[in-house]
Design a protein around this motif. Sequence first.
Motif, PDB file in Angstrom:
ATOM      1  N   THR A 147      47.241  55.162  55.967  1.00 54.55           N
ATOM      2  CA  THR A 147      48.385  54.748  55.141  1.00 54.55           C
ATOM      3  C   THR A 147      48.371  53.224  54.959  1.00 54.55           C
ATOM      4  O   THR A 147      48.403  52.473  55.936  1.00 54.55           O
ATOM      5  CB  THR A 147      49.708  55.176  55.806  1.00 54.55           C
ATOM      6  N   ALA A 148      48.337  52.796  53.679  1.00 55.86           N
ATOM      7  CA  ALA A 148      48.331  51.347  53.380  1.00 55.86           C
ATOM      8  C   ALA A 148      49.737  50.770  53.490  1.00 55.86           C
ATOM      9  O   ALA A 148      50.720  51.431  53.156  1.00 55.86           O
ATOM     10  CB  ALA A 148      47.794  51.099  51.964  1.00 55.86           C
ATOM     11  N   ALA A 149      49.862  49.519  53.962  1.00 57.90           N
ATOM     12  CA  ALA A 149      51.171  48.860  54.133  1.00 57.90           C
ATOM     13  C   ALA A 149      51.271  47.645  53.217  1.00 57.90           C
ATOM     14  O   ALA A 149      50.343  46.835  53.132  1.00 57.90           O
ATOM     15  CB  ALA A 149      51.358  48.437  55.583  1.00 57.90           C
ATOM     16  N   LEU A 208      49.889  71.589  55.680  1.00 61.95           N
ATOM     17  CA  LEU A 208      48.450  71.833  55.761  1.00 61.95           C
ATOM     18  C   LEU A 208      47.981  71.868  57.211  1.00 61.95           C
ATOM     19  O   LEU A 208      47.160  72.708  57.593  1.00 61.95           O
ATOM     20  CB  LEU A 208      47.697  70.748  54.979  1.00 61.95           C
ATOM     21  N   LEU A 209      48.522  70.934  58.013  1.00 64.78           N
ATOM     22  CA  LEU A 209      48.168  70.927  59.435  1.00 64.78           C
ATOM     23  C   LEU A 209      48.683  72.187  60.132  1.00 64.78           C
ATOM     24  O   LEU A 209      47.983  72.781  60.953  1.00 64.78           O
ATOM     25  CB  LEU A 209      48.742  69.684  60.113  1.00 64.78           C
ATOM     26  N   VAL A 210      49.901  72.579  59.766  1.00 69.03           N
ATOM     27  CA  VAL A 210      50.472  73.779  60.374  1.00 69.03           C
ATOM     28  C   VAL A 210      49.620  75.000  60.073  1.00 69.03           C
ATOM     29  O   VAL A 210      49.336  75.829  60.955  1.00 69.03           O
ATOM     30  CB  VAL A 210      51.917  73.989  59.876  1.00 69.03           C
ATOM     31  N   LEU A 211      49.164  75.124  58.829  1.00 65.88           N
ATOM     32  CA  LEU A 211      48.325  76.256  58.454  1.00 65.88           C
ATOM     33  C   LEU A 211      47.015  76.262  59.247  1.00 65.88           C
ATOM     34  O   LEU A 211      46.544  77.306  59.711  1.00 65.88           O
ATOM     35  CB  LEU A 211      48.028  76.223  56.955  1.00 65.88           C
ATOM     36  N   ARG A 212      46.422  75.054  59.390  1.00 66.61           N
ATOM     37  CA  ARG A 212      45.156  74.963  60.110  1.00 66.61           C
ATOM     38  C   ARG A 212      45.333  75.309  61.594  1.00 66.61           C
ATOM     39  O   ARG A 212      44.507  75.990  62.192  1.00 66.61           O
ATOM     40  CB  ARG A 212      44.570  73.565  59.951  1.00 66.61           C
ATOM     41  N   PRO A 228      47.519  70.310  71.146  1.00 72.35           N
ATOM     42  CA  PRO A 228      48.255  69.036  71.153  1.00 72.35           C
ATOM     43  C   PRO A 228      47.342  67.832  70.894  1.00 72.35           C
ATOM     44  O   PRO A 228      47.787  66.828  70.323  1.00 72.35           O
ATOM     45  CB  PRO A 228      48.869  68.979  72.562  1.00 72.35           C
ATOM     46  N   ILE A 229      46.069  67.921  71.289  1.00 77.66           N
ATOM     47  CA  ILE A 229      45.124  66.827  71.012  1.00 77.66           C
ATOM     48  C   ILE A 229      44.908  66.701  69.510  1.00 77.66           C
ATOM     49  O   ILE A 229      44.889  65.578  68.958  1.00 77.66           O
ATOM     50  CB  ILE A 229      43.786  67.084  71.738  1.00 77.66           C
ATOM     51  N   TRP A 239      45.761  63.515  67.200  1.00 74.72           N
ATOM     52  CA  TRP A 239      44.713  62.922  66.352  1.00 74.72           C
ATOM     53  C   TRP A 239      45.160  62.854  64.899  1.00 74.72           C
ATOM     54  O   TRP A 239      44.916  61.881  64.194  1.00 74.72           O
ATOM     55  CB  TRP A 239      43.436  63.743  66.482  1.00 74.72           C
ATOM     56  N   TYR A 240      45.848  63.920  64.426  1.00 71.61           N
ATOM     57  CA  TYR A 240      46.314  63.949  63.038  1.00 71.61           C
ATOM     58  C   TYR A 240      47.324  62.834  62.800  1.00 71.61           C
ATOM     59  O   TYR A 240      47.261  62.131  61.777  1.00 71.61           O
ATOM     60  CB  TYR A 240      46.939  65.313  62.743  1.00 71.61           C
ATOM     61  N   VAL A 241      48.278  62.663  63.705  1.00 76.78           N
ATOM     62  CA  VAL A 241      49.300  61.605  63.535  1.00 76.78           C
ATOM     63  C   VAL A 241      48.643  60.235  63.523  1.00 76.78           C
ATOM     64  O   VAL A 241      48.951  59.368  62.673  1.00 76.78           O
ATOM     65  CB  VAL A 241      50.346  61.699  64.665  1.00 76.78           C
TER      66      VAL A 241
END
Length: 333
Positions: free
Chosen positions: A34-36, A59-63, A20-21, A25-27
């Motif tokens: 992300t540019a605004a 990609l995150l799910v695979l990792r 979960p950490i 961290w990914y989120v």
Amino acid sequence: MFKEIEFANPQFFWLFLVVPILIGWYVWRRKQQTAALKISSVKGFKVTGSVLAKVRPLLLVLRLLALSLFIVAMARPQTSDVTAKTKTIKGIDIVMAIDVSSSMLAQDLKPNRLNALKKVAIDFVDERPNDRIGLVVYGGESFTKTPITSDQAIVKRALKEVKYGLVNDGTAIGSGLAMAVNRLKDSKAKSKVIILLTDGVKTSGSIEPLDAAELAVAYGIKVYTIGIGSNGVAKTPIALNPDGSFRYGLKKVQIDEELLKTIAERTEGAYFRATSNSSLKKIYDEINKLETTEIKEFKYTNYDEEYRPLVIAGLILLVLEFLLKNTLFKSFI
């Protein structure tokens, strides 16, 4: 299937707290990268959706799946195959001394005393797989039918062959007991036991039963005595017919119970009286409980490591994540 799997290092499962950490961290990291762009209206722009952008979290799910597989692999899942072997630590040597005189053909037990005894004795042998058993028969004289052996098949076959006529008629209790003592005197077993069965009184033999009992005491042999026969009278062979068969008639049952009790008492055994098939069976069951053999069980466990498929699957997921990241999703990262 899962019940058969054990983990040698289950403490590694604490590493799942990192998952979960990593997600958090990914989120946070994606938001930072992300540019605004702020504008007053987007009405003049053509809005199109990108499928790749939506499935980019794959990609995150695979990792994370690869990481999970590695954690489970580090916990070392194993399957085990347990085999057990038993070893007799302190066995018992037993000799059954059986009266085969003509009175053992009496029909107060069914079909007669001798056949009723043979059936019960065979069941008794089946229940003593870890002991050595021998067989002595006696009438007017005695002899060893089977020396003490651990081969149950031999003992049971010998019991089936026991019949009237193997020795001269008579009841030489002392000779039968002395022969049984002779079979056991050199035994190194933890316990040495004689089961002496008769349905009468001493009528022959040069050895006195109590002298034979003293021999048993000298060699540390315990004697269980069994008097077989109903109370009162029984249908017993009383004469021979011209064709050699027995003529039966009612005859008073005479058993020297005082002698049998004395033999049992002097040798620290016990005396039993069997007046029916069921009581004879109970007597052998009781002796079976009194004389227990010490058995030690050895267990051998063979472990098969099951972590290798998990490591391979985790590596495959990492390679797949690397390829997708540097090909299909390259423009988004």
